[in-house]
Design an enzyme around this catalytic site. Structure first.
Site, PDB file in Angstrom:
ATOM      1  N   GLY A 360       0.821  -1.198   0.000  1.00  0.00           N
ATOM      2  CA  GLY A 360       0.000   0.000   0.000  1.00  0.00           C
ATOM      3  C   GLY A 360       0.852   1.243   0.000  1.00  0.00           C
ATOM      4  CB  SER A 361       1.816   3.833  -1.542  1.00  0.00           C
ATOM      5  OG  SER A 361       0.991   3.944  -2.666  1.00  0.00           O
ATOM      6  N   GLY A 362       0.325   5.764   0.456  1.00  0.00           N
ATOM      7  CA  GLY A 362      -0.649   6.823   0.673  1.00  0.00           C
ATOM      8  C   GLY A 362       0.007   8.030   1.291  1.00  0.00           C
ATOM      9  CG  PHE A 364       0.386   9.030   7.139  1.00  0.00           C
ATOM     10  CD1 PHE A 364       0.742  10.305   7.493  1.00  0.00           C
ATOM     11  CD2 PHE A 364      -0.867   8.569   7.480  1.00  0.00           C
ATOM     12  CE1 PHE A 364      -0.127  11.122   8.176  1.00  0.00           C
ATOM     13  CE2 PHE A 364      -1.748   9.369   8.165  1.00  0.00           C
ATOM     14  CZ  PHE A 364      -1.383  10.644   8.515  1.00  0.00           C
ATOM     15  CG  ASP A 479      -7.792   9.661   8.075  1.00  0.00           C
ATOM     16  OD1 ASP A 479      -8.934   9.890   7.607  1.00  0.00           O
ATOM     17  OD2 ASP A 479      -6.806   9.438   7.379  1.00  0.00           O
TER      18      ASP A 479
END
Ligand code: NAG
Ligand code: NAG
Ligand code: NAG
Ligand code: NAG
Ligand code: NAG
Ligand code: NAG
Ligand code: NAG
Ligand code: NAG
Length: 676
Positions: A360-362, A364, A479
């Site tokens: 995953g990536s996002g 943060f 969040d």
């Protein structure tokens, strides 16, 4: 019946063997000089082991682990008229904290109906109970705990106390640790995690129901009692019980050692001569090298020596690390709680942060799947890059503080590492990924059943309640969204990324106000105040509730102007025409509990109220979900939104200015839209 008879015969045999006319009949003193010779009569599980010197090591330095060391044979606790007999035990123990890290969780002497307490959990349950059976009187467990971690949620006084636990980790009575010497009546403060050898005496007098606990660093039993309590054990103990030790570690670990033990029924246990006990060895560390090759290097050392060696090892450990791996370690970091992992280990775990391991990536950073080389545990490694040097210390202490959060519905932070401008956070791996995939994907792997959805909802609520009210500080998640709810192997909900939003700010320029959150989950007041509160978390939780029931995103960005953009409006419209169940996710094919679905939808509407004060607290939410409180129809009041000045469109545009629209990318470990 035959089993009981066998026990009885065994017991009589023992009594006979140890001369009945003798007042002090040591029923069990084969361990009074250590455990080496008698290893066969101890039944061990978890990480427990007996080292070469004869020390029973209930836990070593591995994180999130537990161990039990129980006497293999059952002990008869009731006499022929069914009454609990007096008993007495003394044992010598030492708790050695992992170098550079504060404390593990603690240990306990336990009396249990089965050998070794199979259902016990690590961490704050210290191997005695688990979240399901905690407090249940069918446990039949009596324990005296030596607790080295302050679990505020159980009303504990401090991180250095002893307590009596009956069927529950919430103690019936507890007191800070002190020791007494000889006939002295003045207690001397005693530190459980100092690594010293401490002798404990536990005596139960059946005619008076009195349970007395004494502690001393001497061989002689002190006159003064440290903790005394009246407990009638007749309902708690069964006729035949097992006795032994339980200990556990969490994020921080300690090695819990028992050096000698004696036990007696209807008579005093023999006090141990501390000079004749086996010598402590330096325990193995879970994070440095495998058990086998470390054991070979160990030299037998006395306790004081062991501490010196620990300090020396710790300092050389850091010196070597600083040179070799170029991890940046500063003095203040040595006191930080969560496991600091060597960069090399994480590099190896993720096979050099290979693209293939990326899950995953996002906002943060990027998240990699990894397998820790030493323990073989699966982890998720989150790599947060580009940190300004400013605020780094706060950043790390914040990591330390969120690392101490423990709850079954939170993803556990197991460690961290810093190298140059990279910060690596290591979490428990959640095999089933994030909730949003199951709700919003066109073709998810599985369609979640209603039971699963309801359990997920209750799990998230319980995790959020812990963050808001049950920990030592109020933690606002900021969040909450389906992408931040991860699912473990049994589809239990675990909240992730708590505290991260706040962390992120530490590294940023303080003059820019960031609005953190995700479109559709952000409470309206956030645009006015930019101050996240527990009530704004409740708003996001409301959006999550509706999503889980409806299987739709909180906003529908592709909706045409006549269609309803917000899911909450759609649910509200259906509510007003009395057809609210029409919004339930059609993929469940009508297989759901109508009362429960109705409850969740109502709660979703209430939590989505535009007035922050009108939203319930998480404590109330949990009580509604658990059915402890009934939710009245009239509680659901319409949201003041349309045509009352608080225009939806205006705010919607406000959001889109401060946050890039990100609805297309949702990933496993949570994508947070952070306005930049
Ligand atoms: C185990 O316990 C029995 C009974 O107390 C004793 O006779 C025996 O010696 C013990 N075994 C070992 C290996 O110590
Ligand atoms: C059983 O224990 C109780 C309490 O110690 C005692 O009063 C009673 O006499 C005992 N009964 C027998 C048969 O030993
Ligand atoms: C302990 O006693 C209770 C009631 O006296 C009984 O229900 C339970 O099965 C017993 N437990 C064991 C492990 O024998
Ligand atoms: C809790 O412990 C009990 C035994 O007392 C066990 O049956 C149960 O499976 C355990 N539950 C969990 C969630 O570990
Ligand atoms: C206590 O445990 C028993 C047996 O595991 C179970 O049947 C019972 O429902 C539990 N009670 C509560 C209040 O959880
Ligand atoms: C403690 O007091 C008892 C009797 O009062 C006495 O026999 C004993 O010697 C005293 N112990 C010490 C260490 O002074
Ligand atoms: C107890 O000793 C440990 C190790 O020496 C130390 O880190 C800790 O701060 C001490 N705790 C207290 C309450 O003094
Ligand atoms: C303990 O409780 C049982 C019933 O629960 C009662 O029969 C017994 O007399 C009590 N024992 C003492 C010593 O108070």
């Amino acid at each position: 019946m035959a089993e009981k008879l066998t026990y009885l015969c065994f017991f009589l045999l023992l009594l006979y063997r140890v001369k009945p006319q003798d007042d002090a009949r040591p029923l069990l003193d084969e361990f009074s000089g250590g455990f080496s010779a008698a290893g066969n009569n101890m039944s061990l599980d978890g990480v427990a082991g007996v080292d070469n010197n004869g020390v029973l090591r209930v836990t070593d330095f591995s994180a999130n682990s537990l161990g039990h060391g129980f006497y293999s044979n059952p002990i008869q606790f009731k006499n022929s008229s069914g009454e609990v007999m007096s008993f007495s035990t003394s044992f010598a123990f030492a708790i050695i904290p992992q170098p550079g890290i504060q404390g593990g969780d603690g240990m306990a002497f336990a009396i249990s109906p089965v050998k070794g307490i199979p259902g016990g959990d690590s961490g704050s349950y210290i191997g005695l109970f688990n979240a399901t059976n905690n407090g249940n009187s069918s446990n039949h467990i009596l324990a005296v705990e030596f607790d080295t971690f302050n679990n505020v949620q159980y009303g504990e006084p401090d991180g250095n106390h002893i307590a009596i636990d009956i069927n529950s980790i919430s103690s019936t009575k507890s007191t800070p640790v002190m020791q007494f010497k000889g006939n002295d009546t003045n207690g001397i403060p005693l530190n459980l995690t100092s690594g010293q050898v401490i002798q404990a005496w536990i005596d139960y007098n059946s005619p008076t129901n009195q349970l007395d606990i004494r502690l001393s660093t001497d061989s002689a039993k002190p006159t003064s009692v440290l903790l005394s309590s009246k407990v009638n054990l007749s309902e708690i103990l069964n006729e035949s019980m097992y006795i032994g030790f339980s200990a556990a570690t969490g994020l921080a670990a300690s090695s819990h050692c028992i050096l000698g033990w004696s036990f007696n029924v209807n008579g005093d246990a023999k006090s141990l001569n501390l000079a004749q006990l086996p010598k402590l060895q330096l325990p193995t560390t879970a994070s440095t090298g495998t058990k086998k090759n470390r054991r070979g290097l160990i030299v037998g050392v006395s306790v004081s020596c062991a501490l010196a060696v620990i300090l020396l090892t710790a300092s050389s450990f850091y010196v070597v690390r600083r040179k070799k791996m170029a991890d940046v370690v500063e003095d203040w970091e040595h006191d930080i709680v969560p496991h600091r992992l060597p960069y090399e280990e994480l590099n190896k775990a993720t096979r050099g942060f290979k693209e293939k391991e990326l899950i995953g990536s996002g906002g943060f950073g990027r998240v990699y799947k990894g397998i820790l080389p030493n323990s073989g545990t699966q982890v998720a490694v989150k790599r947060i890059s580009q940190h300004s040097k400013q605020g780094l210390q706060e950043f790390v202490s914040e990591v330390a503080s969120i690392g101490r959060l423990r709850h079954r519905n939170l993803v556990q932070l197991v460690g961290w590492c810093r190298r140059q401008s990279d910060l690596l956070l290591v979490y428990d791996f959640m095999p089933n990924g994030s909730l949003d995939k199951y709700l919003f994907d066109e073709q998810p792997k599985t369609i979640l059943s209603w039971e699963q959805r309801f359990r997920i909802i209750k799990g998230v609520a319980s995790g959020l309640l812990y963050l808001h009210e049950e920990w030592e500080q109020v933690v606002v998640h900021r969040d909450i969204k389906a992408g931040n709810v991860l699912l473990d192997s049994e589809f239990n909900a675990r909240l992730s990324d708590f505290g991260l939003a706040k962390l992120y700010e530490h590294g940023s320029n303080p003059s820019t106000t960031r609005v953190v959150g995700t479109l559709g989950y952000m409470a309206p007041e956030l645009t006015r105040t930019s101050k996240p509160t527990t009530r704004s978390d409740v708003f996001a939780f409301g959006a999550l509730l509706l999503e889980v029931v409806c299987g739709r995103r909180p906003i529908n960005p592709t909706a045409s102007s006549e269609e309803l953009i917000l899911l909450v409006d759609c649910v509200w419209e259906n509510w007003t025409v009395g057809a609210v169940l029409d919004v339930v996710d059609p993929r469940m094919e009508g297989k759901f509990d109508e009362d429960e679905a109705l409850l969740v939808l109502k709660l979703g509407l209430i939590c989505s109220n535009y007035e922050a004060e009108a939203r319930p607290t998480m404590r109330l939410v949990v009580r509604y979900l658990e059915g402890e409180l009934a939710l009245q129809e009239e509680v659901v009041v319409p949201n003041k939104r349309k045509g009352d000045g608080v225009g939806l469109t205006v705010e919607f545009e406000d959001y889109s200015q401060s946050i890039p629209t990100t609805s297309s990318v949702y990933d496993v470990y949570g994508r947070s839209a952070v306005g930049r």
